[in-house]
Design a protein around this motif. Structure first.
Motif, PDB file in Angstrom:
ATOM      1  N   VAL A 178      -8.083  -3.125   3.284  1.00  0.00           N
ATOM      2  CA  VAL A 178      -7.836  -4.011   2.144  1.00  0.00           C
ATOM      3  C   VAL A 178      -6.517  -3.572   1.502  1.00  0.00           C
TER       4      VAL A 178
ATOM      5  N   ILE B  15      -6.618  -2.903  10.375  1.00  0.00           N
ATOM      6  CA  ILE B  15      -5.389  -2.133  10.182  1.00  0.00           C
ATOM      7  C   ILE B  15      -4.438  -2.374  11.349  1.00  0.00           C
TER       8      ILE B  15
ATOM      9  N   VAL C  59      -4.229   6.376   8.704  1.00  0.00           N
ATOM     10  CA  VAL C  59      -4.807   6.680  10.020  1.00  0.00           C
ATOM     11  C   VAL C  59      -3.886   7.516  10.909  1.00  0.00           C
TER      12      VAL C  59
ATOM     13  N   ILE D 229      -2.919 -16.136   9.535  1.00  0.00           N
ATOM     14  CA  ILE D 229      -3.241 -16.263   8.107  1.00  0.00           C
ATOM     15  C   ILE D 229      -2.125 -15.564   7.334  1.00  0.00           C
TER      16      ILE D 229
ATOM     17  N   ALA E  16       0.777  -8.256   6.007  1.00  0.00           N
ATOM     18  CA  ALA E  16       1.149  -7.824   7.358  1.00  0.00           C
ATOM     19  C   ALA E  16       1.809  -8.962   8.132  1.00  0.00           C
TER      20      ALA E  16
HETATM   21  O1  0WD Z   1      -2.406 -13.721  10.813  1.00  0.00           O
HETATM   22  C1  0WD Z   1      -2.925 -12.663  10.507  1.00  0.00           C
HETATM   23  N1  0WD Z   1      -2.782 -12.179   9.293  1.00  0.00           N
HETATM   24  C2  0WD Z   1      -3.753 -11.932  11.513  1.00  0.00           C
HETATM   25  C3  0WD Z   1      -4.049 -10.611  11.331  1.00  0.00           C
HETATM   26  C4  0WD Z   1      -4.197 -12.683  12.712  1.00  0.00           C
HETATM   27  C5  0WD Z   1      -5.020 -11.895  13.599  1.00  0.00           C
HETATM   28  C6  0WD Z   1      -5.273 -10.571  13.387  1.00  0.00           C
HETATM   29  N2  0WD Z   1      -4.789  -9.942  12.263  1.00  0.00           N
HETATM   30  C7  0WD Z   1      -5.106  -8.530  12.083  1.00  0.00           C
HETATM   31  C8  0WD Z   1      -3.945  -7.598  11.824  1.00  0.00           C
HETATM   32  O2  0WD Z   1      -3.228  -7.323  13.007  1.00  0.00           O
HETATM   33  C9  0WD Z   1      -4.693  -6.380  11.296  1.00  0.00           C
HETATM   34  O3  0WD Z   1      -5.266  -5.668  12.388  1.00  0.00           O
HETATM   35  O4  0WD Z   1      -5.943  -8.357  10.976  1.00  0.00           O
HETATM   36  C10 0WD Z   1      -5.831  -7.027  10.508  1.00  0.00           C
HETATM   37  C11 0WD Z   1      -5.639  -7.060   8.999  1.00  0.00           C
HETATM   38  O5  0WD Z   1      -4.367  -7.573   8.697  1.00  0.00           O
HETATM   39  P1  0WD Z   1      -4.020  -8.542   7.479  1.00  0.00           P
HETATM   40  O6  0WD Z   1      -5.214  -8.765   6.657  1.00  0.00           O
HETATM   41  O7  0WD Z   1      -3.285  -9.692   8.054  1.00  0.00           O
HETATM   42  O8  0WD Z   1      -2.902  -7.715   6.697  1.00  0.00           O
HETATM   43  P2  0WD Z   1      -2.836  -6.821   5.358  1.00  0.00           P
HETATM   44  O9  0WD Z   1      -3.519  -7.475   4.230  1.00  0.00           O
HETATM   45  O10 0WD Z   1      -1.380  -6.492   5.188  1.00  0.00           O
HETATM   46  O11 0WD Z   1      -3.648  -5.515   5.759  1.00  0.00           O
HETATM   47  C12 0WD Z   1      -3.259  -4.643   6.775  1.00  0.00           C
HETATM   48  C13 0WD Z   1      -3.307  -3.243   6.219  1.00  0.00           C
HETATM   49  C14 0WD Z   1      -2.062  -2.648   5.609  1.00  0.00           C
HETATM   50  O12 0WD Z   1      -1.433  -3.362   4.761  1.00  0.00           O
HETATM   51  P3  0WD Z   1       0.198  -3.239   4.703  1.00  0.00           P
HETATM   52  O13 0WD Z   1       0.610  -4.665   4.621  1.00  0.00           O
HETATM   53  O14 0WD Z   1       0.430  -2.423   3.491  1.00  0.00           O
HETATM   54  O15 0WD Z   1       0.740  -2.595   5.962  1.00  0.00           O
HETATM   55  O16 0WD Z   1      -3.435  -2.245   7.181  1.00  0.00           O
HETATM   56  C15 0WD Z   1      -3.303  -1.018   6.487  1.00  0.00           C
HETATM   57  C16 0WD Z   1      -2.605  -1.283   5.200  1.00  0.00           C
HETATM   58  O17 0WD Z   1      -3.492  -1.244   4.134  1.00  0.00           O
HETATM   59  N3  0WD Z   1      -2.539  -0.041   7.195  1.00  0.00           N
HETATM   60  C17 0WD Z   1      -2.936   1.231   7.278  1.00  0.00           C
HETATM   61  N4  0WD Z   1      -4.050   1.837   6.837  1.00  0.00           N
HETATM   62  C18 0WD Z   1      -4.167   3.151   7.070  1.00  0.00           C
HETATM   63  N5  0WD Z   1      -3.246   3.866   7.719  1.00  0.00           N
HETATM   64  C19 0WD Z   1      -1.921   1.900   7.965  1.00  0.00           C
HETATM   65  C20 0WD Z   1      -2.106   3.286   8.182  1.00  0.00           C
HETATM   66  N6  0WD Z   1      -1.191   4.055   8.808  1.00  0.00           N
HETATM   67  N7  0WD Z   1      -0.935   1.017   8.273  1.00  0.00           N
HETATM   68  C21 0WD Z   1      -1.326  -0.164   7.799  1.00  0.00           C
END
Ligand code: 0WD
Length: 254
Positions: A14, A92, A65, A191, A195
């Motif tokens: 989150v 993540i 992580v 979505i 990220a």
């Molecule tokens: O279109 C999309 N948004 C899709 C996302 C389509 C299909 C899959 N996904 C996946 C992503 O690849 C990811 O695996 O869903 C998952 C969640 O992503 P999300 O909800 O799109 O993105 P976000 O709200 O940014 O959450 C991802 C979070 C990071 O956020 P930021 O933006 O600050 O990088 O992953 C976490 C972090 O909170 N994260 C980590 N947590 C712990 N250790 C680390 C780390 N090193 N790096 C990133």
């Protein structure tokens, strides 16, 4: 009495109220789950704490992580607080955004390793710890994307990492099934999240999906949350090793 009544688990990833992990957390909390959240760094702590309060969730600390000690600390806290858990959500991923545009062939060794570590290996790393706390069985879930299966513009090294992540779902399912632990992934359509904003031409990809998916629209974090609820609850008790698409059907046409 909801579908998740009496079940407790950890949700990682989150970042804010647009995060897919947040859609999953809401769906699970609405169904009676008790939830623990982690945050990555102090900047996100301020975002995650009020969100956790909204759900009556607990916050079990910082987890990056790439730092095994921070993973161990979180699982130690969980063990001390709850003793056991029933579910784990890993949402993540990370890659240098300079490599989420242009050509895959130009990927650097350094970012390849980093992307694989954070976006693929970390699921196995947390599964190792979660297994020990899933003493009555459990359900683990990660998030993937169609770029694992087919070449998608700009997804590049992340597509390679997601392919490995999907393979690891199958190997983990085979290893952990004996302990009544199921392991699955949701392959979500695009979505707009933090990220996703790092991916080149993302707005164009959303528009493309609105015009070309069978349902002629994109999906929401609530829809991903409901599919996660199925896989994490007893409704999904016969399902493991599965990559469940929640993508308005794009994978049958794209
Ligand atoms: O279109 C999309 N948004 C899709 C996302 C389509 C299909 C899959 N996904 C996946 C992503 O690849 C990811 O695996 O869903 C998952 C969640 O992503 P999300 O909800 O799109 O993105 P976000 O709200 O940014 O959450 C991802 C979070 C990071 O956020 P930021 O933006 O600050 O990088 O992953 C976490 C972090 O909170 N994260 C980590 N947590 C712990 N250790 C680390 C780390 N090193 N790096 C990133």
């Amino acid at each position: 009495q909801g579908l998740m009544a009496g079940k407790r688990g950890l949700i990682m990833g989150v970042a804010n109220n647009r995060s897919i992990a947040w859609g999953i957390a809401k769906a699970l909390a609405d169904s009676g789950a008790e939830i623990a959240l982690t945050y990555q760094g102090d900047a996100l702590r301020k975002r995650v704490e009020p969100l956790a309060a909204d759900l009556g969730a607990i916050v079990v600390g910082h987890c990056d992580v790439t730092d095994p000690q921070s993973i161990d600390a979180v699982f130690k806290t969980l063990e001390q607080t709850w003793g056991k858990i029933d579910f784990l959500v890993h949402a993540i991923a990370f890659s240098d955004k300079d490599e989420l545009t242009g050509r895959y062939v130009d990927t650097t060794a350094e970012n390849f390793s980093q992307t694989m570590q954070i976006s693929c290996y970390s699921f196995t790393a947390v599964a190792q710890r979660a297994e020990k706390l899933m003493t009555d069985g459990g359900s683990m879930l990660t998030l993937t994307y169609y770029g694992a299966e087919k070449v998608m513009p700009h997804y590049n090294v992340m597509g390679v990492a997601k392919a490995a992540l999907e393979a690891s779902v199958r190997y983990l399912a085979a290893d952990l099934g004996k302990n009544k632990i199921r392991v699955n992934a949701v392959s979500a359509g695009p979505i707009k999240t933090l990220a996703a904003s790092g991916i080149g031409d993302f707005r164009y990809i959303l528009k493309w999906n609105e015009h070309n998916t069978p349902l002629r629209r994109t999906v929401t974090i609530e829809e991903v949350g409901d599919a996660a609820l199925f896989l994490l609850s007893d409704l999904g008790r016969g399902v493991t090793g599965e990559i469940q698409h929640v993508d308005s059907g794009y994978h049958v046409v794209g």
